[in-house]
Write a protein that holds these residues in place. Structure first.
Motif, short mmCIF file in Angstrom:
data_model
loop_
_atom_site.label_atom_id
_atom_site.label_comp_id
_atom_site.label_asym_id
_atom_site.label_seq_id
_atom_site.Cartn_x
_atom_site.Cartn_y
_atom_site.Cartn_z
N CYS A 17 -0.89 5.01 5.58
CA CYS A 17 0.00 5.75 4.66
C CYS A 17 -0.03 7.24 4.95
CB CYS A 17 -0.42 5.48 3.22
SG CYS A 17 -0.05 3.80 2.63
N PHE A 57 0.37 3.95 -2.78
CA PHE A 57 -0.01 5.29 -2.34
C PHE A 57 0.94 6.33 -2.91
CE2 PHE A 57 0.31 8.76 0.76
CZ PHE A 57 -1.02 9.04 1.07
N PRO A 116 0.82 -1.23 0.00
CA PRO A 116 0.00 0.00 0.00
C PRO A 116 0.84 1.27 0.00
CG PRO A 116 -0.18 -1.16 2.09
CD PRO A 116 0.50 -2.10 1.14
N LEU A 166 -13.46 7.56 -5.84
CA LEU A 166 -12.94 6.68 -4.79
C LEU A 166 -14.09 5.91 -4.14
CD1 LEU A 166 -10.69 5.68 -2.89
CD2 LEU A 166 -11.15 7.71 -1.46
N LEU A 221 -9.75 7.56 8.02
CA LEU A 221 -9.68 6.37 7.18
C LEU A 221 -9.48 5.11 8.02
CD1 LEU A 221 -7.48 7.79 4.28
CD2 LEU A 221 -9.87 7.05 4.10
N LEU A 241 -5.99 7.80 -3.09
CA LEU A 241 -5.69 8.44 -1.81
C LEU A 241 -4.32 9.11 -1.86
CD1 LEU A 241 -7.04 5.76 0.69
CD2 LEU A 241 -8.00 8.01 0.25
N GLY A 242 -3.36 8.47 -2.51
CA GLY A 242 -2.06 9.09 -2.70
C GLY A 242 -2.15 10.32 -3.59
N THR A 287 -6.36 2.98 -3.36
CA THR A 287 -5.17 3.40 -2.60
C THR A 287 -4.37 4.43 -3.39
OG1 THR A 287 -5.07 1.19 -1.61
CG2 THR A 287 -3.09 2.56 -1.46
N THR A 325 -7.01 -1.47 -5.19
CA THR A 325 -5.66 -0.90 -5.17
C THR A 325 -5.65 0.47 -5.85
OG1 THR A 325 -4.57 -3.06 -5.10
CG2 THR A 325 -3.29 -1.22 -5.98
N THR A 333 -8.34 -1.03 2.01
CA THR A 333 -7.97 0.20 1.31
C THR A 333 -8.07 1.39 2.26
OG1 THR A 333 -8.74 -0.66 -0.83
CG2 THR A 333 -8.53 1.73 -0.63
N SER A 358 -5.37 0.82 5.38
CA SER A 358 -3.98 0.99 4.97
C SER A 358 -3.74 2.39 4.41
CB SER A 358 -3.59 -0.06 3.93
OG SER A 358 -4.37 0.05 2.75
N GLY A 359 -4.77 2.98 3.78
CA GLY A 359 -4.64 4.35 3.31
C GLY A 359 -4.43 5.31 4.47
#
Length: 412
Positions: free
Chosen positions: A319, A88, A84, A170, A287, A260-261, A257, A254, A312, A315-316
Motif C-alpha cells: 500500500c 489502508f 488492504p 501497531l 514492511l 499504517l494508513g 493495516t 486489519t 499486515t 500488504s501494508g
C-alpha cells in the motif's frame, strides 16, 4: 448518508482545531489510489477466469485470471490488494475527517459518538450485503466493510496519540494477535481435515508443518473463535467453517493495516506541501521485507484469507508503494488530468461499493436483454464476458460521474 459536498481531505495536527476556515484542496493522489482499489473490485464483472477457460493455451488470459482472484492460501495476487488498500485508505482518511470536524467546532465526545455510530453502520452494511441471497439475516463479519467497522473506533482513538504511541500500538496489536495463534494448539499428524472441509489436495499443496502449522486453514485460533461466536446468532445451519477461510477476528490485524494508513496520512501533513516520497519508499521496503522474513523463517506466513500479522506488514508495504507511485505521478510530475477517471470513483467509494454489489445483475441483464447475445458475441463467445463486463464497467463509471458532477457523495 448522502451529502452534496465532498468531505475535506486535508491532513493536519489533531490536537487543536485549525483557525482558518478555508478548506485545503483535495489530495488527488489518495483519491486516485482509492479509485484504483474500487476499479479492481468492480472489475470482477469482466470474469477473466471464464475467458481463461475458453482460451486454455493463452498465458495472457491466465495471468489476468490469476490477478482477478484471491490466491488459495499464502501469497498475493493483484486482487488481494483490494481489501488492504481500502482499509489502508480508511486509516489515511481518518486525520482528514477529524480535522474537518474540528474545524466545524465539534467536541471530542461528539466526534467519538459519531465514530462509534459510523462503525455500527459499516458492520451492519457488511452484514446486509452478505445476506442478500440468504433466507434469513446472515450474521458474518469477514466482509471488508464489517472488518473496517469493527476496528474503526479503535483507530479513531489511536489517531489522537503521539506518533510514537501509534507505532507502539501497531506493534502490540500484531504481536498480541500472533501470540494468541502461536499458543493455540496446532493440528496433529492425524488431524481429520475432511471433517473441517479441507480437501486432501489442499492439504498437500498449501498446509504447513512445524511451527507454521498454527496458521493452517480451519484448524486455527480464529476458526475456533468463530465456531463459538457465530453460532450465538440465528443460522439456517450450524457454523463449522468459512469455505474461504475468512475470520471475524481478522479485524484485529486489519486494524494494524488501518494504523499504517493513519501514519501515512500523518506523514502527508507533517511534510506538506512536499510529498514524503522517501518516507513512503522506506516504509514500503521495510514492511515488505519484515513480512517476507516472518514468512520464510516460518514464524508467521503471509496469508491474506486469515490476515496474519505477516500479511499486515507485507500488504501494508505494498500500500505504501502504491501511494508513493500515485503521489509521484500526480503530485510530483503533475499528471493530474489522467487521474480524473479514477478520482471520479475514488471520491465516492461507498457508492461504488454498493453499485457493484447491488446493481451488477440488473445492469448485466439489461445489456443482455436490450443488446442481445448476438451483439455481445460479436468478438466471439469466449470473449463475451469481457465485452459485457466492459459495458457494465462503463455503466458503473457513468453513474459515478453523474454523481460527481452533481456533487452527490455517499458518506457513512
Amino acid at each position: 448518508m448522502v451529502t452534496s459536498q465532498a468531505s475535506n481531505p486535508s491532513v493536519d495536527a489533531l490536537s487543536a482545531p485549525e483557525k482558518s476556515s478555508a478548506p485545503p484542496p483535495r489530495n488527488v493522489a489518495v483519491d486516485a489510489f482509492r479509485g484504483l482499489v474500487m476499479v479492481l473490485m468492480m472489475g470482477e464483472v469482466m470474469r477473466f477466469a471464464d475467458i481463461a477457460r475458453a482460451f486454455p493455451g493463452s498465458s495472457f488470459w491466465r495471468i489476468l485470471a490469476y490477478n482477478q482472484t484471491h490466491v488459495e492460501w499464502a501469497g498475493m495476487s493483484l486482487h488481494d490488494t483490494i481489501q488492504p488498500g481500502f482499509t489502508f485508505l480508511a486509516g489515511a482518511a481518518l486525520p482528514y475527517s477529524i480535522k474537518s470536524r474540528q474545524r466545524k467546532g465539534e467536541s471530542f465526545a461528539y466526534m467519538l459518538f459519531h465514530t462509534m455510530w459510523r462503525s455500527v453502520l459499516l458492520v451492519a452494511l457488511g452484514i446486509f450485503l452478505r445476506s442478500t441471497d440468504s433466507p434469513i439475516t446472515y450474521y458474518t463479519f469477514e466482509d471488508t466493510l464489517s472488518q473496517i467497522g469493527l476496528g474503526y473506533t479503535f483507530a479513531f482513538l489511536i489517531a489522537f496519540l503521539k506518533p510514537r504511541w501509534q507505532w507502539i500500538w501497531l506493534g502490540v496489536i500484531l504481536f498480541g494477535y500472533w501470540l494468541a495463534w502461536a499458543l493455540y494448539p496446532a493440528p496433529g499428524a492425524n488431524y481429520d481435515w475432511a471433517a473441517v472441509g479441507v480437501s486432501q489436495e489442499f492439504v498437500q499443496k498449501y498446509q504447513y508443518h512445524g511451527f507454521a502449522a498454527h496458521w493452517n486453514k480451519h484448524s486455527n485460533f480464529g476458526n475456533a473463535f468463530d465456531v463459538w461466536f457465530l453460532n450465538l446468532f440465528p443460522r439456517t445451519s450450524r457454523f463449522a467453517f468459512n469455505v474461504g477461510g475468512y475470520l471475524t477476528l481478522s479485524f484485529i490485524p486489519t486494524l494494524g493495516t488501518m494504523l499504517l494508513g493513519l501514519i501515512a496520512g500523518r506523514w502527508l501533513h507533517e511534510n506538506a506541501p512536499k510529498i514524503p516520497l522517501r518516507k513512503f519508499a522506506i516504509a514500503a521496503v521495510a514492511l515488505m521485507a519484515a513480512g517476507l522474513l516472518l514468512h520464510f523463517t516460518g514464524i508467521c506466513p503471509i496469508v491474506k484469507r486469515i490476515w496474519t500479522p505477516a500479511w499486515t506488514l507485507w500488504s501494508g508495504g505494498v500500500c505504501f508503494a502504491f501511494l508513493a507511485a500515485f503521489s509521484w505521478v500526480i503530485d510530483v510530475r503533475g499528471y493530474r488530468k489522467i487521474a480524473f477517471p479514477l478520482m471520479v470513483v475514488g471520491t465516492n467509494s461507498i457508492a461504488a461499493y454498493l453499485i457493484a454489489h447491488l446493481w451488477e445483475e440488473f445492469i448485466l441483464n439489461s445489456f443482455k436483454i436490450h443488446l442481445g447475445m448476438r451483439f455481445l458475441n460479436m468478438l466471439g463467445a469466449g470473449l463475451e464476458p469481457l465485452f459485457l463486463g466492459m459495458l457494465t464497467m462503463m455503466a458503473y463509471w457513468v453513474i459515478l460521474w453523474w454523481m460527481f458532477k452533481k456533487r452527490i457523495f455517499i458518506r457513512i
